[in-house]
Write an enzyme that holds these catalytic residues in place. Structure first.
Site, PDB file in Angstrom:
ATOM      1  N   THR A 119      92.344  66.252  42.931  1.00 48.60           N
ATOM      2  CA  THR A 119      93.124  66.217  44.177  1.00 48.60           C
ATOM      3  C   THR A 119      93.750  64.830  44.326  1.00 48.60           C
ATOM      4  OG1 THR A 119      91.557  67.753  45.126  1.00 48.60           O
ATOM      5  CG2 THR A 119      92.990  66.590  46.661  1.00 48.60           C
ATOM      6  N   VAL A 153      87.830  75.347  44.200  1.00 52.20           N
ATOM      7  CA  VAL A 153      86.504  75.988  44.266  1.00 52.20           C
ATOM      8  C   VAL A 153      85.632  75.417  45.378  1.00 52.20           C
ATOM      9  CG1 VAL A 153      86.410  76.792  41.905  1.00 52.20           C
ATOM     10  CG2 VAL A 153      85.723  74.437  42.423  1.00 52.20           C
ATOM     11  N   LYS A 205      97.716  71.854  47.888  1.00 50.86           N
ATOM     12  CA  LYS A 205      96.262  71.646  47.879  1.00 50.86           C
ATOM     13  C   LYS A 205      95.822  70.842  49.117  1.00 50.86           C
ATOM     14  CE  LYS A 205      92.086  70.520  46.911  1.00 50.86           C
ATOM     15  NZ  LYS A 205      90.930  71.231  46.476  1.00 50.86           N
ATOM     16  N   CYS A 259      86.008  66.370  50.435  1.00 48.76           N
ATOM     17  CA  CYS A 259      87.364  66.942  50.440  1.00 48.76           C
ATOM     18  C   CYS A 259      87.976  66.909  51.836  1.00 48.76           C
ATOM     19  CB  CYS A 259      87.312  68.381  49.921  1.00 48.76           C
ATOM     20  SG  CYS A 259      86.514  68.499  48.317  1.00 48.76           S
ATOM     21  N   TYR A 314      75.720  67.837  53.138  1.00 46.02           N
ATOM     22  CA  TYR A 314      76.873  67.947  54.051  1.00 46.02           C
ATOM     23  C   TYR A 314      77.119  69.365  54.535  1.00 46.02           C
ATOM     24  CZ  TYR A 314      80.322  69.834  50.680  1.00 46.02           C
ATOM     25  OH  TYR A 314      81.027  70.631  49.798  1.00 46.02           O
ATOM     26  N   LYS A 315      76.554  70.343  53.810  1.00 46.21           N
ATOM     27  CA  LYS A 315      76.658  71.723  54.315  1.00 46.21           C
ATOM     28  C   LYS A 315      75.518  72.549  53.727  1.00 46.21           C
ATOM     29  CE  LYS A 315      79.854  73.761  50.989  1.00 46.21           C
ATOM     30  NZ  LYS A 315      81.073  74.553  50.864  1.00 46.21           N
TER      31      LYS A 315
HETATM   32  N1  SAJ Z   1      82.608  73.074  58.432  1.00 50.58           N
HETATM   33  C1  SAJ Z   1      82.582  73.196  59.806  1.00 50.58           C
HETATM   34  N2  SAJ Z   1      83.055  74.360  60.367  1.00 50.58           N
HETATM   35  C2  SAJ Z   1      83.549  75.376  59.607  1.00 50.58           C
HETATM   36  C3  SAJ Z   1      83.563  75.240  58.206  1.00 50.58           C
HETATM   37  C4  SAJ Z   1      83.101  74.064  57.646  1.00 50.58           C
HETATM   38  O1  SAJ Z   1      82.153  72.306  60.539  1.00 50.58           O
HETATM   39  O2  SAJ Z   1      83.945  76.407  60.178  1.00 50.58           O
HETATM   40  C5  SAJ Z   1      82.146  71.816  57.807  1.00 50.58           C
HETATM   41  C6  SAJ Z   1      81.011  72.012  56.811  1.00 50.58           C
HETATM   42  O3  SAJ Z   1      79.766  72.080  57.461  1.00 50.58           O
HETATM   43  C7  SAJ Z   1      81.172  70.781  55.931  1.00 50.58           C
HETATM   44  C8  SAJ Z   1      82.681  70.559  55.929  1.00 50.58           C
HETATM   45  O4  SAJ Z   1      83.199  71.307  57.015  1.00 50.58           O
HETATM   46  O5  SAJ Z   1      80.555  69.652  56.522  1.00 50.58           O
HETATM   47  C9  SAJ Z   1      83.366  70.968  54.652  1.00 50.58           C
HETATM   48  O6  SAJ Z   1      82.830  72.184  54.159  1.00 50.58           O
HETATM   49  P1  SAJ Z   1      83.728  73.402  53.629  1.00 50.58           P
HETATM   50  O7  SAJ Z   1      82.815  74.470  53.201  1.00 50.58           O
HETATM   51  O8  SAJ Z   1      84.763  73.735  54.631  1.00 50.58           O
HETATM   52  O9  SAJ Z   1      84.548  72.798  52.409  1.00 50.58           O
HETATM   53  P2  SAJ Z   1      84.164  71.966  51.076  1.00 50.58           P
HETATM   54  O10 SAJ Z   1      84.483  70.539  51.336  1.00 50.58           O
HETATM   55  O11 SAJ Z   1      82.819  72.281  50.565  1.00 50.58           O
HETATM   56  O12 SAJ Z   1      85.247  72.594  50.067  1.00 50.58           O
HETATM   57  C10 SAJ Z   1      86.628  72.547  50.426  1.00 50.58           C
HETATM   58  C11 SAJ Z   1      87.225  73.948  50.231  1.00 50.58           C
HETATM   59  N3  SAJ Z   1      88.555  74.007  50.810  1.00 50.58           N
HETATM   60  C12 SAJ Z   1      88.954  75.054  51.579  1.00 50.58           C
HETATM   61  O13 SAJ Z   1      88.227  75.968  51.878  1.00 50.58           O
HETATM   62  C13 SAJ Z   1      90.373  75.028  52.048  1.00 50.58           C
HETATM   63  C14 SAJ Z   1      87.261  74.285  48.746  1.00 50.58           C
HETATM   64  O14 SAJ Z   1      87.920  75.521  48.533  1.00 50.58           O
HETATM   65  C15 SAJ Z   1      87.990  73.174  47.973  1.00 50.58           C
HETATM   66  O15 SAJ Z   1      88.019  73.435  46.582  1.00 50.58           O
HETATM   67  C16 SAJ Z   1      87.226  71.883  48.195  1.00 50.58           C
HETATM   68  O16 SAJ Z   1      87.261  71.589  49.598  1.00 50.58           O
HETATM   69  C17 SAJ Z   1      87.920  70.790  47.413  1.00 50.58           C
HETATM   70  O17 SAJ Z   1      87.458  70.450  46.318  1.00 50.58           O
HETATM   71  O18 SAJ Z   1      88.990  70.326  47.841  1.00 50.58           O
END
Ligand code: SAJ
Length: 430
Positions: A119, A153, A205, A259, A314-315
């Site tokens: 990215t 992903v 992206k 991300c 983080y999640k």
């Molecule tokens: N989170 C919330 N509320 C939500 C969803 C997530 O507070 O409704 C928080 C999570 O707890 C976490 C953070 O957001 O702290 C990020 O988690 P995530 O599951 O949304 O995303 P990542 O960072 O694990 O992965 C993201 C994904 N992007 C999208 O869904 C658009 C993934 O597909 C990407 O490949 C990844 O970033 C990346 O590598 O860029």
């Protein structure tokens, strides 16, 4: 079937290398980290990602995947290296991409393809990578193909998403795009969308992650408003999402990972137009303060209190602690307590907050992680900061017996609030 060299064997490069190998390509996995290379050569896969160990082992056993610390001439070079972000200057460090390009150009031959998956800020493929590769004397788009193909992903579901997600492929020209489509078509089951502009692919992206971050910021702000009206924000969001054109995300303790908290800033590398986007970042970053305020107001101050933080990943169900809201809350709690003058601590006693950490997925020697029982023993408050499945199985009655106080701040709304209240706990959900 093609020869492929994957540069960078992290959470994107390693599964990508294994995927290509398991689909019959002849893959060399290369990384500058000699310890990582040695681990992989000996079959040690340390990332806690469902199914990854077996998947990589299959690729290594088939001998279609070889892990080395030497780059080989290959028909395709895929770059999946980190692009660390400097929070002070709000700029991306592209030195790993430059270094990968430098290595590749020494092996580049006419007809090869170079694909950037990392990215990056818009323009990186053409402005940063292309000139390095052209030191080979070959011209991008003419002699070799140059493409940005962003990874998408989701940690926790990487192998499935690598195969099933749609892909965006942006070559610097049509020939480049077609070369990349041929490779990804061999394993991608989702649709492949093409553009003949690498910068557009980079931008796409970034706006995917920015959309998610901004949407979460709205959910977080709405949760705070809902709290003031004594409304259950999750129920309200669920009902609002019944509308066919509404898709609100979920509130929480802030946005972690490597991300969402970072990629929106990449958009600002060459643009001053980040207004809503930077405000959304501030809203999400401020959630840790909000959680602490909830704890502080419900405990009548923090001085001398003991607080258990459940979840430093983080999640949910991952072991990654990068930009972890749980850790940020733990650190801020301690800093806040350090600022409390002794004179205002109750009975003039110890003003410090004792913070205990628990996480069933994380193994990190630098963190003093404790078992659930130890972390919650005699605490005044429990703060759930990560939606690990394991936390939904906590026995509320046993927890209530162990705690000294009764406050539970469930930032992910994962526990059965009514059952926990019946067990004598005072549950606040965001
Ligand atoms: N989170 C919330 N509320 C939500 C969803 C997530 O507070 O409704 C928080 C999570 O707890 C976490 C953070 O957001 O702290 C990020 O988690 P995530 O599951 O949304 O995303 P990542 O960072 O694990 O992965 C993201 C994904 N992007 C999208 O869904 C658009 C993934 O597909 C990407 O490949 C990844 O970033 C990346 O590598 O860029």
């Amino acid at each position: 079937m093609s020869s492929v060299c994957v540069h960078g064997l992290g959470y994107v490069g390693l599964p990508t290398a294994a995927m290509l190998a398991n689909y019959g390509h002849s893959v060399v996995g290369y990384d500058v980290d000699e310890d990582l290379v040695e681990d992989l050569q000996e079959g040690r896969i340390t990332v806690d990602e469902p199914g990854l160990r077996a998947f990589v082992t299959e690729a290594l056993n088939s001998e279609n995947l070889r892990v080395t610390d030497e780059v080989r001439p290959s028909k395709y070079h895929i770059i999946a290296v980190p692009t660390p972000f400097d929070h002070e200057t709000k700029t991306a460090d592209l030195s790993y991409i430059e270094a990968a390009g430098e290595t590749i150009q020494q092996h580049l031959r006419p007809g090869d393809s170079v694909l950037l998956e990392s990215t990056v800020p818009p323009g990186t493929t053409v402005q940063t990578l292309q000139p390095v590769l052209e030191q080979s004397g070959l011209e991008a788009g003419e002699d070799f193909a140059l493409i940005h193909c962003p990874e998408t992903v989701l940690p926790g579901n990487i192998i499935t998403e690598l195969r099933e997600n749609d892909r965006i492929i942006g070559g610097v020209n049509g020939v480049s795009t077609e070369a990349a489509v041929r490779l990804y078509d061999s394993f991608v089951e989702g649709d492949i969308h093409t553009t003949t502009d690498a910068t557009t692919a980079e931008f796409v992206k970034l706006i995917q992650n920015t959309y998610r971050d901004t949407n979460i910021a709205l959910a977080n702000e709405l949760a705070r408003v809902a709290h003031d009206y004594d409304i259950d924000s999750r129920e309200a969001i669920q009902l609002a999402n019944e509308h066919p054109r509404v898709e609100l995300h979920q509130p929480g303790p802030g946005v972690g990972g490597h991300c969402l908290p970072i990629d929106p800033w990449f958009l600002g590398q060459n643009s001053d137009e980040l207004d809503l986007i930077s405000t959304a970042r501030s809203v999400n970053d401020s959630m840790t303060d909000y959680v602490i305020e909830l704890v502080e107001s419900n405990l009548d101050g923090l001085a001398g209190k003991q607080v258990a933080i459940l979840g430093v990943a983080y999640k949910g169900n991952v072991d990654d602690v990068r930009n972890s809201p749980g850790l940020a809350i733990a650190r801020q709690l301690q800093d806040t307590a350090a600022e409390v003058p002794r004179s205002v601590s109750p009975d003039g006693g110890d003003p410090t907050v004792t913070v205990r950490l628990n996480d069933p997925h994380v193994e990190d020697q630098t963190l003093d992680l404790q078992s659930l029982d130890n972390a919650t023993q005699a605490v005044d408050a429990v703060v759930i900061t990560t939606d690990h499945d394991a936390y939904t199985e906590i026995d509320a009655e046993r927890l209530a017996e162990r705690m000294a106080g009764d406050l539970v701040v469930d930032t992910k709304a994962i526990v059965d609030r009514h059952a926990w209240k019946q067990a004598g706990l005072d549950v606040i959900q965001i």
